[in-house]
Motif scaffolding. Structure first.
Motif, PDB file in Angstrom:
ATOM      1  N   ASP A 478      31.130  36.149  18.414  1.00  0.00           N
ATOM      2  CA  ASP A 478      32.461  35.533  18.634  1.00  0.00           C
ATOM      3  C   ASP A 478      32.798  35.389  20.106  1.00  0.00           C
ATOM      4  N   GLY A 479      31.808  35.647  20.980  1.00  0.00           N
ATOM      5  CA  GLY A 479      32.004  35.422  22.412  1.00  0.00           C
ATOM      6  C   GLY A 479      32.969  36.376  23.069  1.00  0.00           C
ATOM      7  N   LEU A 480      33.208  37.544  22.500  1.00  0.00           N
ATOM      8  CA  LEU A 480      34.180  38.482  23.063  1.00  0.00           C
ATOM      9  C   LEU A 480      33.497  39.452  24.015  1.00  0.00           C
ATOM     10  N   TYR A 481      34.165  39.720  25.127  1.00  0.00           N
ATOM     11  CA  TYR A 481      33.661  40.650  26.149  1.00  0.00           C
ATOM     12  C   TYR A 481      34.788  41.629  26.466  1.00  0.00           C
ATOM     13  N   ASN A 482      34.480  42.952  26.437  1.00  0.00           N
ATOM     14  CA  ASN A 482      35.509  43.964  26.684  1.00  0.00           C
ATOM     15  C   ASN A 482      34.814  45.213  27.232  1.00  0.00           C
ATOM     16  N   GLU A 483      34.904  45.374  28.558  1.00  0.00           N
ATOM     17  CA  GLU A 483      34.183  46.473  29.196  1.00  0.00           C
ATOM     18  C   GLU A 483      35.034  47.108  30.293  1.00  0.00           C
ATOM     19  N   VAL A 484      34.775  48.413  30.530  1.00  0.00           N
ATOM     20  CA  VAL A 484      35.391  49.145  31.639  1.00  0.00           C
ATOM     21  C   VAL A 484      34.270  49.579  32.577  1.00  0.00           C
ATOM     22  N   HIS A 485      34.432  49.309  33.882  1.00  0.00           N
ATOM     23  CA  HIS A 485      33.392  49.702  34.842  1.00  0.00           C
ATOM     24  C   HIS A 485      34.020  49.846  36.217  1.00  0.00           C
ATOM     25  N   THR A 486      33.224  50.359  37.131  1.00  0.00           N
ATOM     26  CA  THR A 486      33.669  50.565  38.518  1.00  0.00           C
ATOM     27  C   THR A 486      33.199  49.398  39.358  1.00  0.00           C
ATOM     28  N   ILE A 487      34.034  49.026  40.375  1.00  0.00           N
ATOM     29  CA  ILE A 487      33.661  47.971  41.310  1.00  0.00           C
ATOM     30  C   ILE A 487      33.966  48.463  42.705  1.00  0.00           C
ATOM     31  N   GLU A 488      33.088  48.110  43.651  1.00  0.00           N
ATOM     32  CA  GLU A 488      33.195  48.640  45.011  1.00  0.00           C
ATOM     33  C   GLU A 488      33.608  47.531  45.963  1.00  0.00           C
ATOM     34  N   ASN A 489      34.582  47.844  46.886  1.00  0.00           N
ATOM     35  CA  ASN A 489      35.059  46.891  47.877  1.00  0.00           C
ATOM     36  C   ASN A 489      34.014  46.732  48.961  1.00  0.00           C
ATOM     37  N   ALA A 490      33.623  45.448  49.263  1.00  0.00           N
ATOM     38  CA  ALA A 490      32.545  45.179  50.227  1.00  0.00           C
ATOM     39  C   ALA A 490      32.930  45.572  51.636  1.00  0.00           C
ATOM     40  N   ARG A 491      34.227  45.582  51.965  1.00  0.00           N
ATOM     41  CA  ARG A 491      34.632  45.889  53.341  1.00  0.00           C
ATOM     42  C   ARG A 491      34.985  47.359  53.518  1.00  0.00           C
ATOM     43  N   THR A 492      35.716  47.926  52.557  1.00  0.00           N
ATOM     44  CA  THR A 492      36.222  49.298  52.725  1.00  0.00           C
ATOM     45  C   THR A 492      35.413  50.337  51.992  1.00  0.00           C
ATOM     46  N   GLY A 493      34.628  49.891  51.033  1.00  0.00           N
ATOM     47  CA  GLY A 493      33.870  50.840  50.233  1.00  0.00           C
ATOM     48  C   GLY A 493      34.700  51.517  49.166  1.00  0.00           C
ATOM     49  N   GLN A 494      35.986  51.170  49.034  1.00  0.00           N
ATOM     50  CA  GLN A 494      36.847  51.785  48.028  1.00  0.00           C
ATOM     51  C   GLN A 494      36.393  51.372  46.640  1.00  0.00           C
ATOM     52  N   CYS A 495      36.369  52.338  45.751  1.00  0.00           N
ATOM     53  CA  CYS A 495      35.962  52.053  44.376  1.00  0.00           C
ATOM     54  C   CYS A 495      37.189  51.990  43.469  1.00  0.00           C
TER      55      CYS A 495
END
Length: 796
Positions: A478-495
């Motif tokens: 049904d084309g559904l996407y539902n995920e939780v994950h971490t992403i990192e800032n390219a300039r500050t490194g903040q997650c």
């Protein structure tokens, strides 16, 4: 002898001359008058008196005579007399003026001719003359002048005008314009109309003229058809004409004035226009779109088709009405000024999606319309009206507005939830995203390849996210996407921890081509969740300890209720039994030993009264106890039936107090019939008890619905509901000071002495307990000697 003969002859001659003068004056109907310069008195003969309307009196003062002269002529006469009696004048006097009949009230034109006689010193010693009635001469002069002016007016009239005299309609005068209409020259003058213009015989004009001559009423006709022979050529003409009757002094018609305007060209042009308009009307009537035609500066509705009537919500009665009459609700809108501008300039006006409020079939209606104003011109190119073509697009506009509102709501929801929209073009594997996500990732653009975005996901999440994206691109998921994950800032490194959701779109072949979704920063929520889980663990442990304490409390409460029930039993049996013995022995003492007791009889009476009060107190306490401990039986209860039963129980008390009870329609509620009966029994008993002396009680019970938001601030029901029934019991009794409001619902609280008003002070406490048991509240409002209102609120 000779001398006497001569003298006699002269006297006879003089007498004869005077007789001849008098005869001549009478024959000429001349009057003789004289003014004495010394006494300033007039002497009139009979004829002069007649000319002034006098029946008696030979002598009149100068001022009296002036009063009998028309006010408009007095100054002129006074000046002329003054000048004739001036020594510098010739002494002649000749003035024509109006007199006012002193006794008959008639106006007369009179010519006064006379002269002044002066002595050697130049003083006037006599002023006399004759008077002649010239009224007819003046009237004839005026009539001749009037007729001459009338003829001149006819000849110089700007429209064709002529005069028909007598029943034969002799053409006495006609101006050049009328002669031109007839086309026969001067030969028509002084001849009857039928002879001068024979082609009129058989046409309606002769009958109309004869009717005007008979009735004396003016006749007017517009665009009347006439067949004439002009310059030997027959033709058809159209005239606007008026036949005006002229009356003589006796009020009879002696002539008719004819005024005519040639409107042949206008009529023929209008006929051609009507033929053209007939074709245009057919087009308008059969048009698939709404059309309406306005004409003139007043914008009169000349034509309107059914589509326009349906659009306006009107019927065919608006045809012929002015715009402001047919559509008054539009007069204060810009539409009216725009229409006036089109009529003034001829410029076409086009408007799209105009919001217009109409009174449609008697109801206010708001719609949206596209419309065009087109000026209409006659054959001379002059603007005579306009045509309005309109199309209603209300459904389309409202549908678009709903979409726009939904989009705006979505945008606001996204902003409120701090979501970051994103989209993947699966054909090019490029990602576009909002400024919020750009800030999270620390990138400079709002579009990047998918690979560059996934590079900012830590390795421990990257493989899971790749597999989730591939799964969402398969149609069977049904084309559904539902995920939780971490992403990192390219300039500050903040997650950040983000929650990403999306929907994949497939083409007809089932191939995924687009994925649209949102992302939410849940870093704080995750931190709070961990902290909350810790608190839950701690609270769980504390709750287990509290549950043990609660169990002990429940045991104590159960034991308390058992003790209360035991008290109720004791109050019902053990306490009442001794009281009954006291009352019975007291009754025996009163019945058998009252005479022997003496003063002791009063003690017996007081003992009986105290026992009665004690019994009543025990009963009230028992009632209060039962309401507090007994579980109520909930059914549908008609408050009308409850109040009717209570009124039957109180019937004797109502008759004794001569009370008036008014009960409005009351609702049916969920509750315990017995407890609700006690509630109204106590409220009505109090209303009858606390009445004012010498004032017949009037009690009213009414009900209404009240929203929870509209409850008085002091009212706090024990059960929340969207709305409540408010039942008011209103009396005209002694009332109370509202500063005691908190006391009156407490047990054993009284505002009056027990000798003044009987009772235990428990009745209102029972009322409050009943209302609490039913999830409601009770309050009261009052002023001393102005009655009280007890308001019961029960949840719906």
């Amino acid at each position: 002898m000779t001398g006497k003969t001569a003298s006699s002859t002269d006297e006879s001659k003089a007498l004869s001359e005077r007789l001849d003068v008098n005869f001549a004056l009478k024959a000429a109907r001349l009057g003789v008058w004289e003014l004495d310069p010394i006494t300033r008195q007039f002497t009139f003969d009979d004829r002069c008196r007649e000319l002034f309307g006098l029946t008696t009196g030979d002598l009149l003062s100068y001022e009296q005579v002036l009063r009998y002269i028309h006010p408009d002529d007095v100054a002129r006469v006074d000046d002329a007399i003054g000048w004739a009696m001036n020594r510098g004048s010739t002494g002649t006097y000749d003035v024509t003026h109006r007199t006012i009949g002193a006794h008959d009230g008639l106006f007369r034109w009179v010519r006064f001719i006379g002269r002044s006689y002066f002595n050697d010193q130049g003083d006037v010693y006599r002023f006399a003359g004759v008077a002649q009635d010239v009224t007819k001469d003046i009237q004839n002069q005026k009539l001749e002048a009037s007729e001459q002016r009338f003829r001149s007016l006819i000849e110089e009239a700007p429209v064709a005008t002529c005069l028909f005299v007598g029943r034969n309609m002799v053409i006495e005068v006609a101006n050049e314009a009328m002669m031109k209409f007839w086309g026969k020259g001067d030969s028509v003058l002084n001849r009857p109309l039928t002879e001068a213009i024979p082609e009129l015989v058989g046409q309606p004009f002769l009958d109309i003229l004869d009717n005007v001559f008979t009735t004396g009423q003016t006749y007017h006709a517009s665009a009347s058809k006439a067949n004439l022979v002009v310059d030997g050529k027959p033709g058809t003409y159209y005239f606007d004409f008026t036949y005006k009757p002229l009356l003589n002094a006796a009020g009879d018609v002696y002539a008719i004035m004819d005024m005519a305007v040639d409107v042949t060209e206008q009529v023929i042009a209008r006929q051609k226009l009507e033929e053209s308009e007939l074709f245009s009307r057919s087009i308008i009537d059969n048009s698939p779109v709404a059309k309406i035609v306005f004409v003139g500066d007043d914008m009169v509705i000349e034509r309107v088709n059914q589509n326009m009537l349906k659009m306006l919500g009107r019927d065919t009665s608006i045809a012929g009405m002015r715009f402001v009459e047919a559509l008054p609700e539009l007069t204060q809108t810009p539409l009216l000024e725009r229409m006036k501008h089109v009529l003034a300039t001829g410029e076409m006006y086009v408007q799209s999606e105009e919001k217009i409020e109409l009174i449609k079939y008697g109801q206010l209606y708001t719609g949206y319309y596209n419309y065009v104003y087109n000026a209409l011109r006659n054959t001379s190119g002059e603007i005579y009206g306009m045509m309005v073509t309109a199309t209603e697009i209300t459904e389309q506009v409202l549908a678009r507005q709903k979409v726009e509102e939904a989009e705006e709501s979505l945008r606001r929801a996204v902003e409120l939830a701090e979501l970051a929209p994103w989209e993947i073009d699966l054909t090019s594997n490029r990602v576009t995203y909002s400024d919020r996500m750009k800030e999270w990732i620390g990138l400079s653009d709002n579009e990047q390849p998918l690979q560059q975005i996934t590079d900012h996901i830590p390795e421990n999440d990257r493989e899971r996210i790749r597999l989730a994206l591939e799964k969402a691109m398969r149609p069977e998921t049904d084309g559904l996407y539902n995920e939780v994950h971490t992403i990192e800032n390219a300039r500050t490194g903040q997650c950040r921890i983000i929650h990403a959701q999306a929907k994949t779109y497939f083409d007809k072949l089932g191939k995924a081509y687009k994925m649209i979704g949102t992302a939410q920063d849940i870093t704080v929520q995750k931190s709070l969740q961990l902290a909350l889980e810790q608190q839950v663990q701690e609270r769980t442990e504390a709750l287990e300890a509290s549950n043990q304490e609660l169990a002990e409390f429940n045991k104590l409460l159960t034991r308390s209720n058992q003790n209360l029930e035991q008290f109720a039993y004791i109050a019902s049996h053990d306490l009442q039994e001794p009281l009954r013995k006291v009352q019975q022995f007291g009754d025996l003492l009163q019945a058998h030993y009252m005479a022997q007791l003496g003063e002791g009889a009063d003690y017996i009476l007081r003992m009986q009264q105290a026992a009665y009060r004690m019994s009543t107190l025990i009963k009230d306490l028992l009632a209060f106890s039962r309401i507090s401990t007994r579980k109520e039986t909930i059914t549908l209860v008609s408050l009308t039936d409850i109040v009717s039963t209570v009124l039957l129980d109180l019937d004797l008390r109502i008759q004794e107090t001569n009370a008036t009870i008014r009960v409005d329609s009351l609702p049916t509620v969920q509750g315990d019939r017995s407890q609700l009966g006690q509630l109204f029994q106590n409220l009505l008993s109090n209303a009858l008890k606390f009445r004012r002396p010498d004032v017949e009680p009037v009690i009213r019970i009414r009900a209404q619905q009240v929203a929870a938001a509209d409850l008085p601030p002091s009212v706090t029901p024990t059960r929340m509901a969207a709305s409540y029934y408010r039942i008011d019991v209103i009396d005209n009794g002694i009332g109370f000071d509202e500063k005691y409001l908190d006391r009156i619902f407490q047990v054993f609280q009284r505002l009056h002495g027990k000798n003044q008003y009987a009772g235990t002070g428990i009745g209102l406490a029972i009322c409050e307990k009943v209302v609490d048991n039913h999830g409601g509240a009770i309050t009261a409002t009052s002023h001393p000697n102005k009655g009280a209102t007890f308001s019961v609120f029960l949840p719906i």
